[in-house]
Scaffold this motif. Structure first.
Motif, PDB file in Angstrom:
ATOM      1  N   UNK A 154     -26.764  49.176  11.735  1.00 51.02           N
ATOM      2  CA  UNK A 154     -26.958  48.408  12.966  1.00 51.02           C
ATOM      3  C   UNK A 154     -25.918  48.777  14.025  1.00 51.02           C
ATOM      4  N   UNK A 155     -24.688  48.986  13.606  1.00 50.97           N
ATOM      5  CA  UNK A 155     -23.640  49.414  14.553  1.00 50.97           C
ATOM      6  C   UNK A 155     -23.951  50.794  15.129  1.00 50.97           C
ATOM      7  N   UNK A 156     -24.388  51.710  14.261  1.00 51.62           N
ATOM      8  CA  UNK A 156     -24.766  53.047  14.740  1.00 51.62           C
ATOM      9  C   UNK A 156     -25.922  52.963  15.724  1.00 51.62           C
ATOM     10  N   UNK A 157     -26.903  52.131  15.405  1.00 54.51           N
ATOM     11  CA  UNK A 157     -28.054  51.977  16.299  1.00 54.51           C
ATOM     12  C   UNK A 157     -27.617  51.414  17.645  1.00 54.51           C
ATOM     13  N   UNK A 158     -26.683  50.488  17.634  1.00 56.65           N
ATOM     14  CA  UNK A 158     -26.199  49.892  18.871  1.00 56.65           C
ATOM     15  C   UNK A 158     -25.378  50.890  19.684  1.00 56.65           C
ATOM     16  N   UNK A 159     -24.517  51.665  18.992  1.00 59.56           N
ATOM     17  CA  UNK A 159     -23.635  52.601  19.691  1.00 59.56           C
ATOM     18  C   UNK A 159     -24.350  53.887  20.110  1.00 59.56           C
ATOM     19  N   UNK A 184     -27.878  54.555  19.688  1.00 62.95           N
ATOM     20  CA  UNK A 184     -29.309  54.429  19.932  1.00 62.95           C
ATOM     21  C   UNK A 184     -30.049  54.491  18.605  1.00 62.95           C
ATOM     22  N   UNK A 185     -31.217  53.911  18.593  1.00 60.66           N
ATOM     23  CA  UNK A 185     -31.998  53.807  17.360  1.00 60.66           C
ATOM     24  C   UNK A 185     -32.400  55.187  16.847  1.00 60.66           C
ATOM     25  N   UNK A 186     -32.841  56.065  17.743  1.00 59.93           N
ATOM     26  CA  UNK A 186     -33.296  57.400  17.329  1.00 59.93           C
ATOM     27  C   UNK A 186     -32.155  58.188  16.669  1.00 59.93           C
ATOM     28  N   UNK A 187     -30.994  58.167  17.259  1.00 68.05           N
ATOM     29  CA  UNK A 187     -29.851  58.901  16.698  1.00 68.05           C
ATOM     30  C   UNK A 187     -29.426  58.310  15.355  1.00 68.05           C
ATOM     31  N   UNK A 188     -29.435  56.993  15.258  1.00 70.77           N
ATOM     32  CA  UNK A 188     -29.060  56.343  13.995  1.00 70.77           C
ATOM     33  C   UNK A 188     -30.054  56.713  12.898  1.00 70.77           C
ATOM     34  N   UNK A 189     -31.337  56.712  13.239  1.00 70.23           N
ATOM     35  CA  UNK A 189     -32.354  57.093  12.246  1.00 70.23           C
ATOM     36  C   UNK A 189     -32.174  58.544  11.828  1.00 70.23           C
ATOM     37  N   UNK A 190     -31.858  59.400  12.768  1.00 66.82           N
ATOM     38  CA  UNK A 190     -31.624  60.819  12.465  1.00 66.82           C
ATOM     39  C   UNK A 190     -30.439  60.985  11.527  1.00 66.82           C
ATOM     40  N   UNK A 191     -29.397  60.210  11.734  1.00 67.82           N
ATOM     41  CA  UNK A 191     -28.225  60.288  10.858  1.00 67.82           C
ATOM     42  C   UNK A 191     -28.512  59.783   9.446  1.00 67.82           C
ATOM     43  N   UNK A 192     -29.504  58.901   9.316  1.00 66.59           N
ATOM     44  CA  UNK A 192     -29.828  58.368   7.994  1.00 66.59           C
ATOM     45  C   UNK A 192     -30.559  59.374   7.106  1.00 66.59           C
ATOM     46  N   UNK A 193     -31.187  60.373   7.693  1.00 70.37           N
ATOM     47  CA  UNK A 193     -31.951  61.341   6.894  1.00 70.37           C
ATOM     48  C   UNK A 193     -31.054  62.092   5.906  1.00 70.37           C
TER      49      UNK A 193
END
Length: 115
Positions: A11-16, A18-27
């Motif tokens: 959630x912090x990554x998504x906030x800082x 953006x959702x797309x970048x956070x999702x990309x980092x989760x892969x």
């Protein structure tokens, strides 16, 4: 505690970022976690002993293939035979999940009959 901390980080990554970048980092994180589970289960468990053990390993390996494909698509926008690779990956995942479902039903039915 670990799941809650992971959710908070995401959630912090998504906030800082953006959702797309956070999702990309989760892969890559998904590839790492599933790969580690599959490796530990393969080498440290007697997964061949039961239908459920085999089905679980196959399921995790298919999830590893799917997440690795997702990571590949993020790195390489286009590559030769991408559509065929995607079709094969999805087919393998679908078949292993069907195998897991049928194994679950079979084990449940055997358990009911033994009572």
């Amino acid at each position: 505690m670990t799941l809650g901390l992971t959710l908070l980080v995401v959630l912090c990554l998504a906030w800082m970022l953006g959702v797309r970048a956070a999702a990309t980092l989760l892969v890559p994180f998904l590839v790492l976690v599933v790969g580690l589970f599959a490796a530990l289960y393969f080498f440290r468990s007697n997964w061949r002993a039961t239908l459920a053990g085999r089905a679980l390993l196959y399921s995790k390996l298919s999830l590893l293939v799917l997440s690795s494909y997702g990571a590949t698509v993020l790195i390489l926008d286009e590559f030769p035979a991408r559509d065929w690779v995607r079709l094969t990956v999805y087919l393998v995942v679908a078949l292993t999940q069907l195998n897991l479902l049928l194994t679950f039903i079979r084990v449940q039915n055997e358990r009911e009959r033994s009572r």
